[in-house]
Design a protein around this motif. Structure first.
Motif, short mmCIF file in Angstrom:
data_model
loop_
_atom_site.label_atom_id
_atom_site.label_comp_id
_atom_site.label_asym_id
_atom_site.label_seq_id
_atom_site.Cartn_x
_atom_site.Cartn_y
_atom_site.Cartn_z
N PRO A 62 0.82 -1.22 0.00
CA PRO A 62 0.00 0.00 0.00
C PRO A 62 0.86 1.28 0.00
CG PRO A 62 -0.88 -1.58 1.58
CD PRO A 62 0.44 -2.13 1.09
N LYS A 63 0.43 2.23 -0.83
CA LYS A 63 1.15 3.49 -0.96
C LYS A 63 0.14 4.62 -1.17
CE LYS A 63 4.32 5.78 -4.14
NZ LYS A 63 5.13 5.60 -5.35
N TYR A 64 0.34 5.69 -0.44
CA TYR A 64 -0.52 6.87 -0.53
C TYR A 64 0.36 8.09 -0.72
CZ TYR A 64 -4.53 4.23 1.30
OH TYR A 64 -5.55 3.33 1.47
N GLU A 79 5.80 -0.81 4.63
CA GLU A 79 7.05 -1.50 4.33
C GLU A 79 6.86 -3.00 4.44
OE1 GLU A 79 9.56 0.13 3.17
OE2 GLU A 79 8.79 2.13 3.63
N PHE A 80 7.60 -3.74 3.61
CA PHE A 80 7.54 -5.20 3.67
C PHE A 80 8.30 -5.67 4.90
CE2 PHE A 80 9.07 -9.46 2.74
CZ PHE A 80 7.87 -10.08 2.44
N PHE A 87 5.46 1.34 8.66
CA PHE A 87 5.17 2.31 7.63
C PHE A 87 6.28 3.35 7.61
CE2 PHE A 87 1.12 0.49 8.66
CZ PHE A 87 0.36 0.54 7.51
N THR A 88 6.40 4.04 6.48
CA THR A 88 7.32 5.16 6.36
C THR A 88 6.53 6.36 5.86
OG1 THR A 88 9.19 3.73 5.82
CG2 THR A 88 9.39 6.04 5.19
N LEU A 89 6.73 7.50 6.51
CA LEU A 89 6.20 8.77 6.04
C LEU A 89 7.40 9.52 5.46
CD1 LEU A 89 4.16 11.06 5.70
CD2 LEU A 89 4.47 11.61 8.12
N ASP A 90 7.48 9.51 4.14
CA ASP A 90 8.60 10.12 3.42
C ASP A 90 8.25 11.57 3.10
OD1 ASP A 90 10.77 10.72 1.83
OD2 ASP A 90 10.28 9.30 0.24
N VAL A 91 8.89 12.49 3.83
CA VAL A 91 8.67 13.92 3.64
C VAL A 91 9.93 14.52 3.00
CG1 VAL A 91 7.02 14.12 5.53
CG2 VAL A 91 9.44 14.46 5.99
N PRO A 92 9.83 15.73 2.43
CA PRO A 92 11.01 16.33 1.81
C PRO A 92 12.17 16.47 2.80
CG PRO A 92 9.04 17.59 1.28
CD PRO A 92 8.65 16.57 2.31
N GLY A 93 13.35 16.20 2.31
CA GLY A 93 14.55 16.32 3.14
C GLY A 93 14.89 15.02 3.83
N PRO A 94 15.88 15.05 4.69
CA PRO A 94 16.37 13.82 5.33
C PRO A 94 15.64 13.45 6.62
CG PRO A 94 17.77 15.64 5.92
CD PRO A 94 16.73 16.19 4.97
N ILE A 144 1.45 14.25 10.04
CA ILE A 144 1.25 13.14 10.97
C ILE A 144 -0.22 12.74 11.02
CG2 ILE A 144 1.34 12.48 13.41
CD1 ILE A 144 3.99 14.09 13.57
N LEU A 145 -1.14 13.71 11.08
CA LEU A 145 -2.56 13.39 11.08
C LEU A 145 -2.96 12.71 9.77
CD1 LEU A 145 -3.94 16.64 12.75
CD2 LEU A 145 -3.83 14.36 13.78
N SER A 146 -2.43 13.19 8.65
CA SER A 146 -2.71 12.56 7.35
C SER A 146 -2.22 11.12 7.33
CB SER A 146 -2.04 13.35 6.21
OG SER A 146 -2.59 14.64 6.12
N ALA A 147 -1.02 10.87 7.87
CA ALA A 147 -0.48 9.51 7.92
C ALA A 147 -1.34 8.62 8.81
CB ALA A 147 0.96 9.53 8.40
N CYS A 148 -1.88 9.15 9.89
CA CYS A 148 -2.78 8.36 10.76
C CYS A 148 -4.03 7.94 10.00
CB CYS A 148 -3.17 9.17 11.99
SG CYS A 148 -1.82 9.41 13.17
N ILE A 149 -4.57 8.83 9.19
CA ILE A 149 -5.75 8.50 8.37
C ILE A 149 -5.38 7.40 7.38
CG2 ILE A 149 -7.35 9.39 6.62
CD1 ILE A 149 -7.96 10.46 9.43
N VAL A 150 -4.20 7.51 6.75
CA VAL A 150 -3.74 6.49 5.80
C VAL A 150 -3.63 5.13 6.49
CG1 VAL A 150 -1.74 5.72 4.45
CG2 VAL A 150 -2.57 8.07 4.23
N ILE A 151 -3.01 5.09 7.65
CA ILE A 151 -2.83 3.82 8.36
C ILE A 151 -4.18 3.21 8.71
CG2 ILE A 151 -1.95 2.77 10.48
CD1 ILE A 151 0.40 4.83 10.23
#
Length: 164
Positions: A62-64, A79-80, A87-94, A144-151
């Motif tokens: 799954p990817k959003y 993630e597998f 899960f990973t929340l990939d945001v701009p930057g490191p 973070i709230l968006s990622a919670c909805i995704v999960i």
């Protein structure tokens, strides 16, 4: 900051209310009822879209994607992993977030650089999905709230597909 995400009991799409720690409404999440994949809009109380969440179909895991101001801002990926959900929340930057915990119990945390920056737990006795989220000062609440909805969407989909 503390938030509570509560899924609406009756709705055509996946709709949620987000309130602050005192129970005051802060944000609304409006899910499109008839679409291929999940499409959700996180809005403030005046109706301004703060983030748009779009499920990418035909992916191995799954990817959003999370859009802000019409531009791709971040990705949430499951993630597998053989034994645990991650899960990973990939945001701009490191400064990406790793999301791990007990997803069966719906208790998980957001880590950045090995430090816990947000914790999430699901209310057990509730008619709809209800989560308490505590986010450290200076973190990106909207991401973070968006990622919670995704999960929640991913776990809900997995639960429905495992019953067949």
């Amino acid at each position: 900051m503390r938030y509570m995400i509560k899924e609406k009991f009756w709705s055509w799409g996946d709709d949620f209310h987000i309130s602050d720690e005192n129970g005051n409404p802060v944000f609304l999440v409006d899910g499109q009822a008839f679409s291929w994949g999940d499409k959700l809009s996180l809005r403030d109380l005046q109706g301004k879209e703060l983030a748009f969440i779009d499920q990418k179909l035909l992916t191995f895991m799954p990817k959003y994607e999370i859009y802000r101001n019409g531009q791709l801002f971040a990705e949430v990926r499951k993630e597998f992993n053989w034994f645990n959900k991650k899960f990973t929340l990939d945001v701009p930057g490191p400064n990406d977030y790793t999301i791990e915990g007990s997803f069966w119990a719906h208790d998980f945390c957001f880590l950045r650089s090995g430090r816990i920056v947000a914790t999430v737990s699901k209310a057990i006795w509730s008619w709809t999905d209800t989560y308490g989220i505590e986010i450290e000062e200076g973190e990106d609440d909207i991401s973070i709230l968006s990622a919670c909805i995704v999960i929640d969407q991913v776990l809900h989909d997995e639960k429905n597909h495992s019953s067949f």
